[in-house]
Scaffold this motif. Structure first.
Motif, short mmCIF file in Angstrom:
data_model
loop_
_atom_site.label_atom_id
_atom_site.label_comp_id
_atom_site.label_asym_id
_atom_site.label_seq_id
_atom_site.Cartn_x
_atom_site.Cartn_y
_atom_site.Cartn_z
N TRP A 143 71.33 32.38 -16.09
CA TRP A 143 70.07 32.41 -16.84
C TRP A 143 69.38 33.75 -16.64
CZ3 TRP A 143 67.06 27.76 -18.69
CH2 TRP A 143 67.90 26.66 -18.90
N ARG A 176 70.28 19.47 -25.06
CA ARG A 176 69.03 19.37 -24.30
C ARG A 176 67.88 18.88 -25.17
NH1 ARG A 176 72.28 19.50 -21.20
NH2 ARG A 176 72.81 21.03 -19.57
N ASP A 177 67.76 19.41 -26.38
CA ASP A 177 66.65 19.10 -27.26
C ASP A 177 67.18 18.65 -28.62
OD1 ASP A 177 64.55 19.76 -25.61
OD2 ASP A 177 63.63 21.11 -27.07
N ASP A 223 69.88 20.52 -16.53
CA ASP A 223 70.16 21.88 -16.03
C ASP A 223 69.77 22.01 -14.56
OD1 ASP A 223 71.24 23.02 -18.42
OD2 ASP A 223 69.24 22.94 -19.26
N ARG A 270 57.42 17.41 -21.38
CA ARG A 270 57.72 18.82 -21.48
C ARG A 270 56.64 19.67 -20.83
NH1 ARG A 270 61.77 19.94 -25.00
NH2 ARG A 270 63.34 18.59 -24.16
N LEU A 328 62.25 16.77 -29.42
CA LEU A 328 62.21 15.74 -28.38
C LEU A 328 63.31 16.05 -27.38
CD1 LEU A 328 61.99 12.43 -30.49
CD2 LEU A 328 60.14 13.44 -29.13
N PRO A 329 63.06 15.79 -26.09
CA PRO A 329 64.19 15.82 -25.15
C PRO A 329 65.25 14.81 -25.63
CG PRO A 329 62.09 15.60 -23.99
CD PRO A 329 61.80 15.41 -25.44
N VAL A 330 66.51 15.11 -25.38
CA VAL A 330 67.58 14.24 -25.87
C VAL A 330 67.36 12.78 -25.45
CG1 VAL A 330 70.03 13.67 -25.58
CG2 VAL A 330 69.34 16.00 -26.09
N ALA A 331 66.93 12.56 -24.20
CA ALA A 331 66.75 11.18 -23.72
C ALA A 331 65.70 10.45 -24.56
CB ALA A 331 66.35 11.18 -22.25
N ASP A 332 64.67 11.15 -25.00
CA ASP A 332 63.65 10.50 -25.83
C ASP A 332 64.14 10.29 -27.26
OD1 ASP A 332 61.59 10.25 -23.84
OD2 ASP A 332 61.38 12.42 -23.93
N GLU A 376 68.44 19.11 -35.68
CA GLU A 376 69.37 20.01 -35.00
C GLU A 376 69.36 19.72 -33.50
OE1 GLU A 376 68.45 24.17 -35.24
OE2 GLU A 376 70.53 24.75 -34.83
N ALA A 387 62.38 29.18 -32.64
CA ALA A 387 61.66 29.63 -31.45
C ALA A 387 62.30 28.98 -30.24
CB ALA A 387 60.20 29.24 -31.55
N THR A 388 62.81 29.81 -29.34
CA THR A 388 63.45 29.26 -28.14
C THR A 388 62.88 29.92 -26.90
OG1 THR A 388 65.19 30.92 -28.32
CG2 THR A 388 65.63 28.80 -29.32
N SER A 389 62.74 29.14 -25.85
CA SER A 389 62.35 29.69 -24.57
C SER A 389 63.54 30.44 -24.01
CB SER A 389 61.96 28.54 -23.64
OG SER A 389 61.39 29.04 -22.46
N ARG A 419 62.12 14.20 -17.33
CA ARG A 419 62.56 15.06 -18.44
C ARG A 419 62.68 16.51 -18.00
NH1 ARG A 419 63.62 10.87 -19.76
NH2 ARG A 419 62.88 9.56 -21.47
N HIS A 479 69.27 24.13 -25.62
CA HIS A 479 68.20 24.85 -24.94
C HIS A 479 66.87 24.24 -25.33
CE1 HIS A 479 69.14 26.84 -28.83
NE2 HIS A 479 67.86 26.57 -29.00
N ARG A 480 65.81 24.88 -24.88
CA ARG A 480 64.47 24.44 -25.21
C ARG A 480 63.99 25.03 -26.52
NH1 ARG A 480 61.87 22.05 -21.02
NH2 ARG A 480 63.37 20.46 -20.52
N PHE A 481 63.53 24.15 -27.40
CA PHE A 481 62.89 24.61 -28.62
C PHE A 481 61.42 24.87 -28.34
CE2 PHE A 481 60.43 23.55 -32.44
CZ PHE A 481 60.92 24.54 -33.28
N ARG A 528 69.55 30.79 -21.15
CA ARG A 528 70.84 31.32 -20.73
C ARG A 528 71.05 32.74 -21.23
NH1 ARG A 528 71.88 26.00 -21.25
NH2 ARG A 528 72.78 25.08 -19.37
N PRO A 571 65.23 21.72 -18.04
CA PRO A 571 65.56 20.33 -18.37
C PRO A 571 66.27 19.70 -17.16
CG PRO A 571 66.29 21.83 -20.11
CD PRO A 571 65.87 22.68 -18.95
#
Lengths: 379, 379
Positions: B217, A154-155, B185, B235, A181-185, A230, B261-263, B154, A234-236, B266, B182
């Motif tokens: 989630w 995802r990120d 998801d 984002r 960055l989102p993967v697409a970006d 990395e 740091a993660t939101s 995104r 998930h969302r960073f 899951r 995302p």
């Protein structure tokens, strides 16, 4: 649009020369730069933040020389050893990788002229937290594709080697500067792992030996001292994604103001007038720069006092991510104080007034309103 | 695994019946639930947060009855009018849409048993911020695909109708509860726009008339009173994505502790023992539930005092997102105080000890450590 080791295309060379000639055009030996009447004092040094402004009135080149290029960092400046350096690329990939600096340099080289602006660039100095440079490096997308991005990704998180203290619930933690960055970006074809700036190796203050360059994005995305990439599922939400550099902007939806919180990302359309020069024949020229997220820039106009919007001449370059120098001749202005402002237009946006840009906005980031400058014309 | 209007498959029915029978199996009339010796006192009501815990020791059904299902909200509870309700779906789509409630109900219906846990569920009461229910609604993915998600998309942002005050730089702003996913998801086949809970229309406290259900989630993703879905090209960093419900976790990387740091997203693998029952023949049964993000649950084991890990019997259901009831017979335990703990194992993880789960963790979210419970066996 990019130039490669194989050299520039003929069209790129022509555009580049034209841009240089226009950017330098107002700079004959006998030309004089007039002082601004209203320029705010330079900002105080902030504790914990290393900051150097560029005086845009001094920029005569199409790119900003490395020693004048703005600097802003939030933690200590790491001094890395090129020989011991390793870039780790890991996470949601079919194959993980560690690369030495020599191995990175041996990958295909890509060069791209990119302008980026600090998202907090406004209101202090001469808007000097912005710069344009020719960045040289290797393509992140090619590397990631080679390693095989998993569907769960995802990120993509980029960790610098610079550490600062994060406070949370009364405790302090050492935290590396990091952005995602989102993967697409991250898979965008123009994102670079850059090791050269205007043809030189990166200096320590600009991220030696390696930094990320994300064309069209604000400065905070251009991670310096890049050591670890990395890919995560998930969302960073590191400090510089989610707590700092977050824009809270009110927008009208169905007659109601709704606040939207966004992480600073793509650059908003902006232009600034940077100087006025006088020639011996008493002609004046208004100079400035415009930039955006890489969308097609249509025009930049200049307004003098309460007059009409006048089209400026643009110095188009071969890169849509470069800034665009502009100039407008000003024939025999009246003696006394004048008010100058510029307005850029691109495929999707018109640069708003300062008032419109800040309406309902609760954070200082992404100020792209028109900038009014005052100047005294001598008799 | 899902059931549709066309009814359950034979295999689903068999699994469902088996699960019910096991979940209810320990509940004959003459069975007695023993009190816990160590259960912490119920938590105080927090100001500004509406909260109701489920007493898991009372749950005899495979699903939690709607009136017992836990409740947690951060702002006011909006009372929406079914007749005037509209769901707006807009942003980076080929076509935008507003749907009345009747139009939503007319779309193909999908039902799915899903367990979700509040990311802050730990240490208070009986871990009662978790519940399992049969949700009925319509597929978000089918709707979004029908509307045509643009390549620039995104994030998908979900806005509830509930408003709370956000403070920023000394000012207060009214902010709707909002969470984002995302795009990949949000396009997951199991994400529901739900209007039914265990076969009934949603009650106000559970999000009437419409809520999001994101199987696997944590609870914060299950946006109640859903009114607006916005697909954006950047984002989203609203309060409940980036400031609250952010886990700061230290992990060892190359011998160094790095904080990530993660939101909250899951669910982490977890199990809890919820009660011990005694039968007239003096046999005891240890009961509990396990759940995760939908990965295959391999086993749940129970440890009594300092004894070995003993496999528990699992009540498998037809949905990989449902919780899994478990039980373990405990033959003629000694009189006196005993210490019970459970540990779940799935395809990728082993539920950690409480100490391992909290190591280097700086925030209270996502506590999935093993839960130790104490009980007094009478003579």
């Amino acid at each position: 649009m990019l130039s490669t080791r194989q050299g520039l295309t003929r069209r790129e060379v022509l555009l580049h020369v034209a841009a240089l000639s226009l950017a330098r055009g107002g700079l004959s030996q006998d030309e004089q730069t007039l002082p601004w009447s209203d320029l705010p004092p330079p900002p105080p040094s902030s504790s914990g933040v290393g900051m150097r402004f560029t005086d845009l009135a001094e920029i005569n080149e199409f790119t900003v020389p490395n020693r004048q290029f703005f600097v802003l960092h939030h933690g200590g400046v790491p001094r890395l050893d090129r020989k011991r350096f390793e870039l780790h690329i890991e996470g949601e990939l079919e194959r993980e990788l560690a690369l030495s600096f020599d191995e990175i340099e041996a990958l295909p080289k890509k060069e791209l002229t990119v302008c980026f602006e600090c998202a907090g660039n406004a209101g202090v100095g001469s808007h000097g937290l912005v710069g344009n440079a020719l960045w040289g490096g290797t393509s992140l997308a090619i590397l990631l594709r080679e390693l095989g991005v998993r569907p769960e990704a995802r990120d993509v998180v980029f960790y610098g080697a610079d550490v600062s203290e994060e406070r949370l619930r009364g405790n302090s933690y050492p935290t590396r500067f990091a952005r995602s960055l989102p993967v697409a970006d991250a898979l965008g074809e123009d994102v670079l792992l850059a090791y050269e700036m205007n043809g030189e190796a990166l200096s320590t203050e600009h991220g030696f030996p390696l930094r990320l360059v994300v064309p069209g994005w604000y400065g905070v995305a251009q991670v310096k001292w890049l050591e670890r990439i990395e890919v995560v599922d998930h969302r960073f939400m590191g400090r510089y994604m989610s707590k700092e550099y977050v824009t809270l902007r009110g927008v009208r939806v169905d007659g109601e103001v709704v606040h939207r919180a966004t992480s600073v990302g793509r650059q908003k359309l902006k232009s600034v007038i940077t100087r006025v020069t006088r020639r011996p024949d008493d002609r004046y020229v208004i100079h400035g720069f415009g930039w955006n997220d890489g969308s097609e820039l249509e025009s930049i106009e200049v307004r003098i006092d309460e007059g009409p919007l006048l089209p400026a001449e643009l110095a188009r370059s071969g890169s849509r991510f470069a800034w665009t120098p502009f100039r407008r001749e000003w024939t025999r202005p009246d003696k006394g104080r004048h008010r100058l402002v510029s307005r850029a237009v691109d495929a999707s946006h018109i640069q708003p007034t300062a008032e419109d840009a800040s309406m309902y906005k609760a954070t200082p980031w992404e100020n792209n309103g028109q900038v009014v400058r005052e100047i005294e014309i001598p008799g």
